[in-house]
Design an enzyme around this catalytic site. Structure first.
Site, PDB file in Angstrom:
ATOM      1  CG  HIS A 159      52.427 -14.863  28.454  1.00  0.00           C
ATOM      2  ND1 HIS A 159      52.276 -14.577  27.327  1.00  0.00           N
ATOM      3  CD2 HIS A 159      51.228 -13.949  29.301  1.00  0.00           C
ATOM      4  CE1 HIS A 159      51.335 -13.664  27.111  1.00  0.00           C
ATOM      5  NE2 HIS A 159      50.655 -13.430  28.303  1.00  0.00           N
ATOM      6  CE  LYS A 172      62.810 -16.004  17.225  1.00  0.00           C
ATOM      7  NZ  LYS A 172      61.143 -16.187  17.296  1.00  0.00           N
ATOM      8  NE  ARG A 173      65.145  -9.545  25.298  1.00  0.00           N
ATOM      9  CZ  ARG A 173      65.187  -9.006  26.553  1.00  0.00           C
ATOM     10  NH1 ARG A 173      63.786  -7.888  26.475  1.00  0.00           N
ATOM     11  NH2 ARG A 173      65.785  -9.077  27.392  1.00  0.00           N
ATOM     12  CE  LYS A 218      62.302 -15.563  22.578  1.00  0.00           C
ATOM     13  NZ  LYS A 218      61.215 -15.679  21.818  1.00  0.00           N
ATOM     14  CB  THR A 277      53.809 -12.829  18.330  1.00  0.00           C
ATOM     15  OG1 THR A 277      54.663 -12.068  19.105  1.00  0.00           O
ATOM     16  CG2 THR A 277      52.569 -13.083  19.169  1.00  0.00           C
ATOM     17  CE  LYS A 335      55.127  -9.356  15.715  1.00  0.00           C
ATOM     18  NZ  LYS A 335      56.380  -9.031  16.844  1.00  0.00           N
TER      19      LYS A 335
HETATM   20  C1  LIG Z   1      56.814  -9.620  17.823  1.00  0.00           C
HETATM   21  C2  LIG Z   1      57.910  -9.139  18.596  1.00  0.00           C
HETATM   22  C3  LIG Z   1      58.464  -9.961  19.344  1.00  0.00           C
HETATM   23  C4  LIG Z   1      58.010 -11.399  19.617  1.00  0.00           C
HETATM   24  O1  LIG Z   1      59.093 -12.249  18.829  1.00  0.00           O
HETATM   25  P1  LIG Z   1      59.161 -13.754  19.044  1.00  0.00           P
HETATM   26  O2  LIG Z   1      59.894 -14.182  17.917  1.00  0.00           O
HETATM   27  O3  LIG Z   1      57.771 -14.177  18.833  1.00  0.00           O
HETATM   28  O4  LIG Z   1      59.357 -13.985  20.576  1.00  0.00           O
HETATM   29  C5  LIG Z   1      59.634  -9.414  20.388  1.00  0.00           C
HETATM   30  N1  LIG Z   1      60.048  -8.115  20.094  1.00  0.00           N
HETATM   31  C6  LIG Z   1      59.517  -7.407  19.232  1.00  0.00           C
HETATM   32  C7  LIG Z   1      60.009  -5.952  19.145  1.00  0.00           C
HETATM   33  C8  LIG Z   1      58.649  -7.523  18.313  1.00  0.00           C
HETATM   34  O5  LIG Z   1      57.723  -6.954  17.424  1.00  0.00           O
END
Ligand SMILES: *Cc1c(COP(=O)(O)O)cnc(C)c1O
Length: 807
Positions: free
Chosen positions: A354, A542-543, A548, A650, A654
């Site tokens: 990952h 995101k985190r 990022k 991911t 979405k």
């Molecule tokens: C999809 C998702 C992530 C992943 O987000 P990235 O922008 O791809 O890092 C992290 N936390 C939650 C709650 C998510 O639904």
């Protein structure tokens, strides 16, 4: 399943009476939730039992997805959806004067994951069940999920997430399936009279692992798979045949033992927590494998054929001890010889990588490892010894090469190396990521085992992220292209031919507007900030991590702020910048960025000079439930990581599925999103992979030169440290230093200029409603390949070799 409203009402009333001795009209919303939850669990149970029986009876090859995190999100709505009874239930409840949405809101979101990795595991569970793949999850039933985040004075404050305080309606405790896991003690090889060596392990601590099973309901099919999460408990020593009763010791150990399944580590990239973390890893892996082997034996099958009936998938290296643990079970407990056990193990196991960030590659100090898992360590030593033979045969005298690739080296056990040698498949999670693994990080291993490497680009379940999160868009799709996309998400491409259709465009726009209005209400309620639903909703959730680059986004906002202050006639499309992110509690820098964003929000939102132009919102406690509210309301999807750093991402998928336009670097799966939607329908900026790699290799980046030559950058950075932005005396300086004194590790300043241009491009595209709506439709209709249904089918045929039972 099929049920009439009348039948459901009867069942619901009966259940309410049984649970609470209460008439429906007097029930609290809590009672309504638990009544509905337990009733739905009953509805699921028959299909669940039948699926389990079918798998064992017909000897279907089963997948066990081992993951230290499962970030499921709430289950009531998704179970109702997948059972195919959500509308019936909703209407029936309505007729009883109850509201399904309010009931669904009672459920706590079980935050048993940090972010992308845990959410991927959850999407895979949903997609496996929905695609009829015999798939099980195996993990830990943490008592406390990821901390709840509050923002106080702009700072992150962490509160414990006690998600099990009330009943968890979805789980079933299976005490009869409990197993014991051994830690510590002494392990050695003892010579026998006939000259053999047998393993001995004494003075160990035993922990009882009790499984809690949760049903994973397939979408309108007959499959109900199982997620098994293990709870750590004190064994009942009275049952011990050796009668080693020492209650005092037991009580002392109780706290220590129960702490194994107490908390999820709040860090998704650096490993921490040391001993306890390794305990957690071995705990759920050993328990899972023991129960798999037991089941296999109960079905009367030989262990030499385990790999024909079982595939164990290792989600990142956290479950890597599965490799020596299966060896231990096969040899120590089942009497198998090394070579056969190794053959079975390698063919059973597969591994997903990952990350390429080396600081996140898991390695354990030998002393720590040996002390906690002495028998497992002996096995790893032997695996390493044999692996070194293979390496020496290949590299001959190049001892440094052998040392570099070995499993135990430099005083550490290297988990990724163990995974690569001990499995038959290693996959990356997006094309670029896999290419980088092969050409950079794992190049040596790729040369050794080229046939093991493959790519499986991540995916998301369109059921949660489109059907549930965006019901209006789902209905529009049904009305326009029919409902086949619900079962076959790739049929979303049928929507493409409506991209220029004024009616479809208008409807897509109205739906986005509705979703934006709903989010605006939520923000008013939570943050007491009024935002304009006609402004662009530009979203970065995101985190919080330096790579990022939430900071790049924030610096650009600050830049725009300066532009407006200097030029009151500055031309820009009104924008609302929305952030949500948790920072690991020990990640000081990430927390400073949170404070900076909040300080910026505070200042901008209260400055009359920018009124009507910019608003900045930081929503607290990002998680699956919040993501479900934000993403359908988003128009710009910020995916701006430093190129090569984001393995896949991911949330990018979405957002796209919900019609947002991606503003991105060519990193992770953004590359494939570009391939799918085409250049005109995405906004790309920033350094390329080649440029970045060249800097990494040859150096030559001087962030200070940008600061000194670009007046916009200078103006922005100076206002971090000269008191212009209030409330960040420490944070502003630290951020400034990271960018200038420490040479901007993540190339924020390097990409600043092209990011400014990309943002301008977004503005001008947005003003042309026809173009924007067309882009939006292109994104929705190109998102089907990113359904996790597609991904898990690729895993099933390319890695696990499992049959698809039925759809
Ligand atoms: C999809 C998702 C992530 C992943 O987000 P990235 O922008 O791809 O890092 C992290 N936390 C939650 C709650 C998510 O639904």
């Amino acid at each position: 399943m099929i049920i009439t409203k009348e039948q459901f009402k009867k069942d619901f009333e009966k259940k309410m009476l049984k649970l609470y001795a209460q008439e429906v009209e007097n029930a609290t919303i809590q009672m309504q939730y638990f009544t509905l939850g337990y009733l739905i669990k009953e509805y699921i149970s028959e299909g669940w039992a039948k699926t389990t029986t079918r798998y064992t009876k017909y000897g279907e090859k089963q997948v066990y997805y081992f993951s230290i995190e499962f970030l499921l999100g709430r289950l009531l709505a998704s179970n109702l959806l997948n059972l195919g009874i959500r509308n019936t239930v909703k209407e029936a409840l309505n007729e009883m004067g109850l509201n399904l949405k309010s009931i669904e809101d009672v459920e706590v979101d079980p935050g048993l994951g940090n972010g992308g990795l845990g959410r991927l595991a959850a999407c895979f569970m949903d997609s496996m069940a929905s695609s009829g793949i015999p798939g099980n999850g195996n993990g830990i039933r943490y008592k406390y999920g990821l901390f709840q985040q509050k923002i106080v004075d702009g700072y992150q404050v962490e509160l414990p997430e006690n998600w099990l305080r009330d009943d968890n309606v979805w789980e079933i405790r299976k005490s009869d399936k409990a197993v014991k896991v051994r830690f510590y003690g002494d392990a050695w090889m003892k010579p026998t009279d006939d000259g053999k060596l047998i393993p001995v392990h004494t003075d160990y601590q035993e922990v009882l692992a009790v499984p809690y099973d949760t049903a994973l309901v397939g979408y309108e099919n007959k499959t109900v798979n199982t997620l098994r999460l293990w709870n750590a408990e004190v064994p009942n020593y009275a049952d011990e045949p050796r009668g080693e009763l020492n209650f005092h010791k037991v009580l002392l150990n109780k706290r220590e033992i129960e702490s194994i399944s107490e908390v999820l580590y709040p860090d998704d990239s650096n490993h921490e927590g040391r001993v306890l973390r390794l305990k957690q890893e071995y705990f759920f892996v050993s328990a899972g494998l023991q129960s798999i082997v037991t089941q296999h034996k109960e079905a009367g099958r030989p262990l030499s054929e385990l790999h024909n009936f079982v595939a164990v998938h290792i989600n990142d290296t956290h479950p890597a001890v599965a490799i020596p643990e299966l060896m231990r079970i096969l040899m120590d407990e089942e009497g198998m010889e090394w070579n056969e056990a190794w053959h079975v193990t390698q063919n059973t196991m597969s591994y997903t990588n990952h990350t390429i960030m080396s600081e996140a590659l898991e390695k354990w100090p030998v002393e720590l490892f040996k002390d906690l898992l002495p028998r497992i360590y002996l096995i790893i030593e032997e695996i390493d010894r044999r692996f070194r033979e293979i390496l020496t045969a290949k590299f001959g005298e190049q001892q440094d090469q052998v040392e570099k690739m070995a499993i135990i080296s430099g005083g550490f056990v290297k988990m990724a190396h163990l995974c690569i040698h001990g499995t038959h498949s290693i996959n990356g999670v997006a094309k670029l990521h896999t290419e980088l693994l092969k050409s950079q990080e794992l190049k040596d291993f790729y040369m050794l085992y080229p046939y093991k490497f493959n790519n499986k680009t991540n995916g998301i379940t369109h059921r949660r992220w489109l059907m549930l999160a965006n019901p209006e868009l789902s209905t529009l799709l049904d009305d326009t292209i029919g409902t086949s996309w619900r079962r076959n998400p790739q049929d979303l491409k049928l929507f493409k031919k409506y991209k220029r259709d004024p009616e479809a465009q208008r409807k897509v726009e109205i739906i986005k507007q509705h979703n934006k209005e709903k989010l605006a209400e939520y923000i008013k309620e939570k943050n007491d900030i009024i935002i304009d639903p006609n402004s662009i909703f530009d979203v970065h959730v995101k985190r919080l991590h330096a790579y990022k680059r939430q900071l790049l986004n924030a610096l650009h906002i600050l830049h725009q702020y300066h532009e407006i202050l200097e030029n009151p006639n500055y031309d820009m499309v009104p924008k609302t910048y929305i952030f949500a992110a948790k920072a690991a509690p020990g990640y000081y820098y990430a927390k400073e960025v949170i404070k900076f964003i909040n300080a910026l929000a505070q200042q901008i939102n209260n400055d009359p000079r920018v009124k009507g132009l910019i608003k900045v919102v930081f929503l607290e406690n990002y998680g699956v439930t919040l993501a479900e509210k934000i993403i359908p309301a988003s128009e710009v999807s910020e995916q701006i990581s430093t190129t090569t750093k984001e393995a896949s991402g991911t949330s990018n998928m979405k957002f796209m599925m919900n019609g947002a336009i991606t503003l991105a670097t060519l990193d992770g799966a953004n590359v494939e999103i570009l391939e799918e939607v085409g250049d005109p329908n995405i906004v790309i900026f920033g350094m390329t992979e080649k440029e970045i790699l060249s800097y990494y290799r040859n150096g030559g980046y001087r962030s200070r030169e940008i600061y000194e030559s670009d007046i916009r950058v200078k103006r922005v950075l100076d206002s971090l440290v000269n008191g212009h932005i209030k409330g960040i005396p420490v944070e502003g300086v630290d951020i400034f230093k990271s960018l200038i004194d420490y040479n901007d590790e993540f190339f924020v300043l390097k990409d600043f200029d092209s990011y400014v241009d990309a943002q301008k491009k977004i503005d001008s595209l947005y003003q042309d409603r026809f173009t924007w709506n067309k882009m939006s439709i292109e994104n929705i209709s190109s998102s089907g390949v990113f359904s996790a249904d597609v991904t898990v089918m690729q895993y099933a045929s390319g890695i696990w070799d499992t049959r698809i039972i039925e759809r």
